[in-house]
Design a protein around this motif. Sequence first.
Motif, PDB file in Angstrom:
ATOM      1  N   TRP A 188      29.112  45.302  34.970  1.00 49.58           N
ATOM      2  CA  TRP A 188      29.525  45.975  35.996  1.00 49.58           C
ATOM      3  C   TRP A 188      29.048  45.823  37.254  1.00 49.58           C
ATOM      4  O   TRP A 188      29.366  45.699  38.651  1.00 49.58           O
ATOM      5  CB  TRP A 188      30.466  46.819  34.963  1.00 49.58           C
ATOM      6  N   GLN A 189      27.704  47.028  36.394  1.00 49.23           N
ATOM      7  CA  GLN A 189      26.877  47.411  38.212  1.00 49.23           C
ATOM      8  C   GLN A 189      26.693  45.900  38.619  1.00 49.23           C
ATOM      9  O   GLN A 189      26.099  45.757  40.546  1.00 49.23           O
ATOM     10  CB  GLN A 189      25.952  48.131  37.588  1.00 49.23           C
ATOM     11  N   HIS A 190      25.838  45.063  38.140  1.00 50.65           N
ATOM     12  CA  HIS A 190      25.569  44.104  38.763  1.00 50.65           C
ATOM     13  C   HIS A 190      26.365  43.238  39.375  1.00 50.65           C
ATOM     14  O   HIS A 190      26.349  42.708  41.170  1.00 50.65           O
ATOM     15  CB  HIS A 190      24.900  42.903  38.186  1.00 50.65           C
ATOM     16  N   LEU A 191      27.688  43.123  39.670  1.00 50.45           N
ATOM     17  CA  LEU A 191      29.077  43.022  40.401  1.00 50.45           C
ATOM     18  C   LEU A 191      29.400  43.873  41.402  1.00 50.45           C
ATOM     19  O   LEU A 191      29.437  43.378  42.902  1.00 50.45           O
ATOM     20  CB  LEU A 191      30.165  42.861  39.559  1.00 50.45           C
ATOM     21  N   ILE A 192      29.177  45.241  40.971  1.00 50.56           N
ATOM     22  CA  ILE A 192      29.079  46.330  41.834  1.00 50.56           C
ATOM     23  C   ILE A 192      28.097  45.936  43.308  1.00 50.56           C
ATOM     24  O   ILE A 192      28.194  46.273  44.494  1.00 50.56           O
ATOM     25  CB  ILE A 192      29.386  47.331  41.441  1.00 50.56           C
ATOM     26  N   MET A 193      26.869  45.802  42.266  1.00 52.88           N
ATOM     27  CA  MET A 193      26.026  45.755  44.173  1.00 52.88           C
ATOM     28  C   MET A 193      26.210  44.234  44.511  1.00 52.88           C
ATOM     29  O   MET A 193      25.859  44.875  46.085  1.00 52.88           O
ATOM     30  CB  MET A 193      24.913  45.860  43.466  1.00 52.88           C
ATOM     31  N   ASN A 194      26.940  43.320  44.069  1.00 53.72           N
ATOM     32  CA  ASN A 194      26.957  42.779  45.169  1.00 53.72           C
ATOM     33  C   ASN A 194      28.898  42.594  45.894  1.00 53.72           C
ATOM     34  O   ASN A 194      29.152  41.896  46.839  1.00 53.72           O
ATOM     35  CB  ASN A 194      27.397  41.283  44.527  1.00 53.72           C
ATOM     36  N   ARG A 195      28.919  43.229  45.447  1.00 59.98           N
ATOM     37  CA  ARG A 195      30.432  43.999  45.940  1.00 59.98           C
ATOM     38  C   ARG A 195      31.443  42.602  46.404  1.00 59.98           C
ATOM     39  O   ARG A 195      32.110  42.209  46.667  1.00 59.98           O
ATOM     40  CB  ARG A 195      30.368  43.370  47.693  1.00 59.98           C
ATOM     41  N   GLU A 196      31.296  42.566  44.330  1.00 55.04           N
ATOM     42  CA  GLU A 196      32.532  41.474  44.129  1.00 55.04           C
ATOM     43  C   GLU A 196      33.051  42.744  43.186  1.00 55.04           C
ATOM     44  O   GLU A 196      32.404  43.802  42.105  1.00 55.04           O
ATOM     45  CB  GLU A 196      31.363  40.734  43.130  1.00 55.04           C
ATOM     46  N   HIS A 197      34.260  42.386  43.395  1.00 54.82           N
ATOM     47  CA  HIS A 197      35.764  43.031  42.916  1.00 54.82           C
ATOM     48  C   HIS A 197      35.718  42.834  41.356  1.00 54.82           C
ATOM     49  O   HIS A 197      35.835  41.489  40.884  1.00 54.82           O
ATOM     50  CB  HIS A 197      36.670  43.340  44.077  1.00 54.82           C
ATOM     51  N   LEU A 198      35.136  44.457  40.306  1.00 57.07           N
ATOM     52  CA  LEU A 198      35.367  43.648  39.361  1.00 57.07           C
ATOM     53  C   LEU A 198      36.690  42.882  38.733  1.00 57.07           C
ATOM     54  O   LEU A 198      36.547  41.921  37.831  1.00 57.07           O
ATOM     55  CB  LEU A 198      34.917  44.924  38.487  1.00 57.07           C
ATOM     56  N   PRO A 199      38.021  43.744  38.879  1.00 56.61           N
ATOM     57  CA  PRO A 199      38.834  42.823  38.259  1.00 56.61           C
ATOM     58  C   PRO A 199      39.630  41.408  38.888  1.00 56.61           C
ATOM     59  O   PRO A 199      40.134  40.973  37.984  1.00 56.61           O
ATOM     60  CB  PRO A 199      40.291  43.722  38.438  1.00 56.61           C
ATOM     61  N   GLU A 200      39.131  41.363  40.534  1.00 53.84           N
ATOM     62  CA  GLU A 200      39.500  40.127  40.311  1.00 53.84           C
ATOM     63  C   GLU A 200      38.508  38.992  39.898  1.00 53.84           C
ATOM     64  O   GLU A 200      39.172  37.723  39.432  1.00 53.84           O
ATOM     65  CB  GLU A 200      38.920  40.337  42.024  1.00 53.84           C
ATOM     66  N   TYR A 201      37.163  38.878  39.448  1.00 54.76           N
ATOM     67  CA  TYR A 201      36.353  38.232  38.767  1.00 54.76           C
ATOM     68  C   TYR A 201      36.989  37.964  37.578  1.00 54.76           C
ATOM     69  O   TYR A 201      36.524  36.827  36.383  1.00 54.76           O
ATOM     70  CB  TYR A 201      34.796  38.253  39.289  1.00 54.76           C
TER      71      TYR A 201
END
Length: 333
Positions: free
Chosen positions: A205-218
């Motif tokens: 989760w934090q790796h996606l958050i660092m990329n501004r990749e929205h967790l539920p979307e992905y």
Amino acid sequence: MKTSLGIWAFGSMVTRFVPVGYKPEYTGETTAQKVQRAIDGLGDLIDGYEFHYPQELSEENLDEVRDALGGHEIYCVASGLHLDPLFGRGGLSSPDDAVRALALERTLAAAEFAGRLGAHFIIWPGIEGYNYPFQTPYAESWRRFIDGVGEAAEVCRAHGVKLFLEHKNSEPAMKIFMRNIGMTLHVIHTLRRRGIDNVQVNMDWQHLIMNREHLPEYAALLASEGLLGHQHANSGWGDFDDDNMVGTTFFLETIELALELRRARYAEQGGRLGFDLYPYTEDAVAAVRRSVLHWRFIDSIAARIDGDALRDAQRRKDAVAAYEIVYAALGGK
């Protein structure tokens, strides 16, 4: 949903600024001792554990660790190339044939070890990348990396287990090759064209958050493609790989993630919530326990959301109505 925990949460918490670690009293602790400490403190809150090969778990200490695990399982084994300074300039992607050969040998040994245990295998290629422009032969490095992942996936397939790919944008390599969801999917679809179809994504989760990749979307996107393999649950501020307790930041995003995991029937299909935490200055047992309890609360909110009403609001792209529904589940108006 069943749970797992990366045993590294019980380490000495080293950093570049405090090389001895914030918890130096655990520096000499064996993996079996870490496991025993975790199980004594967490009991059945955690169903299984995850380990790096060979640094945390290998043929040499397997029996000892199994004894400490008791009835708990080994759910995942992760590659440990990033923990060896030999691979400081890359392992599977190294342009040095001798270094790459050793990296491949160790990776395949890790995959074989995981397969024999019936555990899934994680590749987090944090050391596969570069630090400077003009430093790296990009296309050749990518080819070497994907070929190596493919060989590891074939070993996993022979044992009936999956390979989970975990992306991150930076650290330890400043520019990791597989640094976002798109690049991860590039690897997976390249391997699918070769007939290798047992590779899925581990969402840290934090790796996606660092990329501004929205967790539920992905999560929804990956689930729709049959690629949602595993979760590494944590949180953070979004700029560094904090690996903080679940739900301490990005709270609403985590609720929406819980909702999408429910919609995807992730747990019913055998999906696991793995906790990847690094409690620098907090008690490890307390931080993991709090994360599990936070997740249960967050998931209970997701369960109270009126899914049909929310879908109707989403079809109309009605944000006001959507938040009325979400806040009703939170006990508000």
